[in-house]
Scaffold this motif. Sequence first.
Motif, PDB file in Angstrom:
ATOM      1  N   SER A   1      28.673 -53.605 -11.026  1.00  0.00           N
ATOM      2  CA  SER A   1      29.255 -53.207 -12.312  1.00  0.00           C
ATOM      3  C   SER A   1      28.236 -52.505 -13.195  1.00  0.00           C
ATOM      4  CB  SER A   1      29.811 -54.437 -13.040  1.00  0.00           C
ATOM      5  OG  SER A   1      28.771 -55.263 -13.530  1.00  0.00           O
ATOM      6  N   VAL A   2      26.948 -52.777 -12.952  1.00  0.00           N
ATOM      7  CA  VAL A   2      25.894 -52.169 -13.767  1.00  0.00           C
ATOM      8  C   VAL A   2      25.399 -50.860 -13.163  1.00  0.00           C
ATOM      9  CG1 VAL A   2      23.567 -52.483 -14.697  1.00  0.00           C
ATOM     10  CG2 VAL A   2      25.153 -54.406 -14.648  1.00  0.00           C
TER      11      VAL A   2
ATOM     12  N   GLU B   1      24.145 -61.686   4.775  1.00  0.00           N
ATOM     13  CA  GLU B   1      24.057 -60.244   4.813  1.00  0.00           C
ATOM     14  C   GLU B   1      24.897 -59.634   3.688  1.00  0.00           C
ATOM     15  OE1 GLU B   1      23.363 -62.542   7.853  1.00  0.00           O
ATOM     16  OE2 GLU B   1      25.439 -61.837   8.012  1.00  0.00           O
ATOM     17  N   ILE B   2      24.391 -58.561   3.090  1.00  0.00           N
ATOM     18  CA  ILE B   2      25.061 -57.900   1.973  1.00  0.00           C
ATOM     19  C   ILE B   2      25.415 -56.474   2.366  1.00  0.00           C
ATOM     20  CG2 ILE B   2      24.837 -57.105  -0.422  1.00  0.00           C
ATOM     21  CD1 ILE B   2      22.699 -59.331  -0.786  1.00  0.00           C
ATOM     22  N   MET B   3      26.682 -56.098   2.178  1.00  0.00           N
ATOM     23  CA  MET B   3      27.097 -54.715   2.338  1.00  0.00           C
ATOM     24  C   MET B   3      28.186 -54.427   1.316  1.00  0.00           C
ATOM     25  SD  MET B   3      28.101 -52.504   5.739  1.00  0.00           S
ATOM     26  CE  MET B   3      29.815 -53.007   5.896  1.00  0.00           C
ATOM     27  N   ASP B   4      27.971 -53.395   0.515  1.00  0.00           N
ATOM     28  CA  ASP B   4      28.830 -53.085  -0.617  1.00  0.00           C
ATOM     29  C   ASP B   4      28.880 -54.314  -1.530  1.00  0.00           C
ATOM     30  OD1 ASP B   4      30.411 -51.370  -2.145  1.00  0.00           O
ATOM     31  OD2 ASP B   4      32.248 -52.081  -1.235  1.00  0.00           O
TER      32      ASP B   4
ATOM     33  N   ASP C   1      29.140 -45.588  -7.144  1.00  0.00           N
ATOM     34  CA  ASP C   1      28.819 -44.499  -6.223  1.00  0.00           C
ATOM     35  C   ASP C   1      27.661 -44.825  -5.288  1.00  0.00           C
ATOM     36  OD1 ASP C   1      30.829 -42.921  -7.287  1.00  0.00           O
ATOM     37  OD2 ASP C   1      29.499 -42.003  -8.794  1.00  0.00           O
ATOM     38  N   ALA C   2      26.858 -45.817  -5.624  1.00  0.00           N
ATOM     39  CA  ALA C   2      25.697 -46.153  -4.800  1.00  0.00           C
ATOM     40  C   ALA C   2      26.108 -47.004  -3.600  1.00  0.00           C
ATOM     41  CB  ALA C   2      24.665 -46.903  -5.633  1.00  0.00           C
ATOM     42  N   TYR C   3      25.563 -46.676  -2.437  1.00  0.00           N
ATOM     43  CA  TYR C   3      25.725 -47.543  -1.274  1.00  0.00           C
ATOM     44  C   TYR C   3      24.859 -48.789  -1.490  1.00  0.00           C
ATOM     45  CZ  TYR C   3      28.049 -43.873   1.425  1.00  0.00           C
ATOM     46  OH  TYR C   3      28.949 -42.934   1.880  1.00  0.00           O
ATOM     47  N   ILE C   4      25.418 -49.952  -1.182  1.00  0.00           N
ATOM     48  CA  ILE C   4      24.713 -51.212  -1.380  1.00  0.00           C
ATOM     49  C   ILE C   4      24.508 -51.899  -0.034  1.00  0.00           C
ATOM     50  CG2 ILE C   4      24.805 -53.513  -2.421  1.00  0.00           C
ATOM     51  CD1 ILE C   4      26.495 -52.337  -4.669  1.00  0.00           C
ATOM     52  N   GLY C   5      23.270 -52.293   0.240  1.00  0.00           N
ATOM     53  CA  GLY C   5      22.945 -53.064   1.426  1.00  0.00           C
ATOM     54  C   GLY C   5      21.862 -54.066   1.083  1.00  0.00           C
ATOM     55  N   GLY C   6      21.696 -55.079   1.928  1.00  0.00           N
ATOM     56  CA  GLY C   6      20.635 -56.041   1.648  1.00  0.00           C
ATOM     57  C   GLY C   6      20.835 -57.363   2.346  1.00  0.00           C
ATOM     58  N   PHE C   7      20.118 -58.378   1.860  1.00  0.00           N
ATOM     59  CA  PHE C   7      20.173 -59.670   2.536  1.00  0.00           C
ATOM     60  C   PHE C   7      19.737 -60.793   1.611  1.00  0.00           C
ATOM     61  CE2 PHE C   7      15.924 -58.006   3.183  1.00  0.00           C
ATOM     62  CZ  PHE C   7      15.075 -59.093   3.166  1.00  0.00           C
ATOM     63  N   TYR C   8      20.060 -62.022   2.010  1.00  0.00           N
ATOM     64  CA  TYR C   8      19.582 -63.229   1.338  1.00  0.00           C
ATOM     65  C   TYR C   8      18.306 -63.681   2.044  1.00  0.00           C
ATOM     66  CZ  TYR C   8      23.442 -63.537  -1.851  1.00  0.00           C
ATOM     67  OH  TYR C   8      24.300 -63.266  -2.881  1.00  0.00           O
ATOM     68  N   SER C   9      17.323 -64.092   1.247  1.00  0.00           N
ATOM     69  CA  SER C   9      15.949 -64.186   1.725  1.00  0.00           C
ATOM     70  C   SER C   9      15.319 -65.548   1.461  1.00  0.00           C
ATOM     71  CB  SER C   9      15.118 -63.109   1.027  1.00  0.00           C
ATOM     72  OG  SER C   9      14.885 -63.503  -0.333  1.00  0.00           O
ATOM     73  N   TYR C  10      14.060 -65.672   1.923  1.00  0.00           N
ATOM     74  CA  TYR C  10      13.205 -66.812   1.588  1.00  0.00           C
ATOM     75  C   TYR C  10      12.200 -66.450   0.501  1.00  0.00           C
ATOM     76  CZ  TYR C  10      14.839 -69.569   5.624  1.00  0.00           C
ATOM     77  OH  TYR C  10      15.579 -70.294   6.519  1.00  0.00           O
TER      78      TYR C  10
ATOM     79  N   LEU D   1      21.412 -45.214  -3.433  1.00  0.00           N
ATOM     80  CA  LEU D   1      21.257 -46.360  -2.531  1.00  0.00           C
ATOM     81  C   LEU D   1      20.663 -47.518  -3.304  1.00  0.00           C
ATOM     82  CD1 LEU D   1      21.098 -47.668   0.344  1.00  0.00           C
ATOM     83  CD2 LEU D   1      18.815 -46.642   0.530  1.00  0.00           C
ATOM     84  N   ALA D   2      21.223 -48.702  -3.097  1.00  0.00           N
ATOM     85  CA  ALA D   2      20.702 -49.923  -3.715  1.00  0.00           C
ATOM     86  C   ALA D   2      20.418 -50.939  -2.620  1.00  0.00           C
ATOM     87  CB  ALA D   2      21.695 -50.494  -4.718  1.00  0.00           C
TER      88      ALA D   2
END
Length: 376
Positions: free
Chosen positions: A336-337, A62-65, A341-350, A310-311
Amino acid sequence: MKIVQAIKRHNNPFEFNNKKYLTRPLVLVFGNRFILENGTIYEEIRDLFPDGHLVFGSTSGEIMDDTVMEESVVLTAIEFEKSSFLVKSKNLKTYQNDEIALGNSLIKEFPKEGLKHVFIISDGSSVNGSALITGLENGKEIGVSLSGGLCGDDDRFERTLASYNEPPKEGEIVGIGFYGETLEVTSANYGGWTPFGPQRIITRSQGNLLFELDGKPALDLYVKYLGKKAKDLPKSALLYPLSVKTSENAEPIVRTILNIDEKENTMTLAGDVPQGSKVQLMMSSVDDIANGANEAGRLAMKDRLKSPELALLVSCIGRKLVMDQRTEEEIEEVKSVIGGDAYIGGFYSYGELAPFSQNNSCKLHNQTMTLTLFSE
């Protein structure tokens, strides 16, 4: 755009980083499969967001920030102030395992007027991602972009879960359509993997099922190259994906092996591997993967008019296995790119869904970092 994020670890309640009231938010919930299978998780999040649109997906991390977590659940709740969204879902069983028909039907659920982008969260263990994208692309308008990911299950490859406004389940594909005149959405992906060894021809395949390379059983050749690591298949295959080039002018596509059948001597990949394609094994290093994430961020930011708010990041489980203790470095490269200021969320996938650079047509990728950036 108002955004709230929170994390749940094991049996503890959600910890919010900036709790505030949101009206009918889109709530993206990415988490460990075992926690999502818990019968109470859906109701727990429903209690937190009684009028929220809850979208679930199981993960391989899981990805947050700028943090990567395991055995947790992260949620990102978004209230759009100038834009709107629509969520639709379908199950593969309803379509007799026909991903093309499902994708075509799903995309037609979204009214065309004002539709800018569709984000897909799909079961990752039973769905042929290439066929799903074919159905989606065949049914959408040219100006509508697609991105998203195939759900994960750590490195177990047992089953993956997704859902919309119900407890997570297998075979589910969720689409989120985004609308709005001022809404800006950009997406991009990049890998960082290098081909090595002899180039071979796929002499027998069917969809995402690979039978033969150069007239010989594909699994036998793969096992030969892996040596002692072959005993850990399909997990060990994540470290050595295949580069697939369907024609001389086509961009190579990376394919991860999801499963093997020793009895039939076949390999099941995350997407199609057409007969006649040229393939090579691939490998990577920590630095190459981190640099690839930086490049993905650069491509997603190219020509943007507004800074992202949001990213959504979808990265591959294979990248995570190579990075190991340094996994967060690729998230840090992205941050860094795109800016802090953007909120970052996401996940590792197949598997990752995104267009190639300078191309609006979506493709299924493996072993890439994929970004989808939003601003109103």
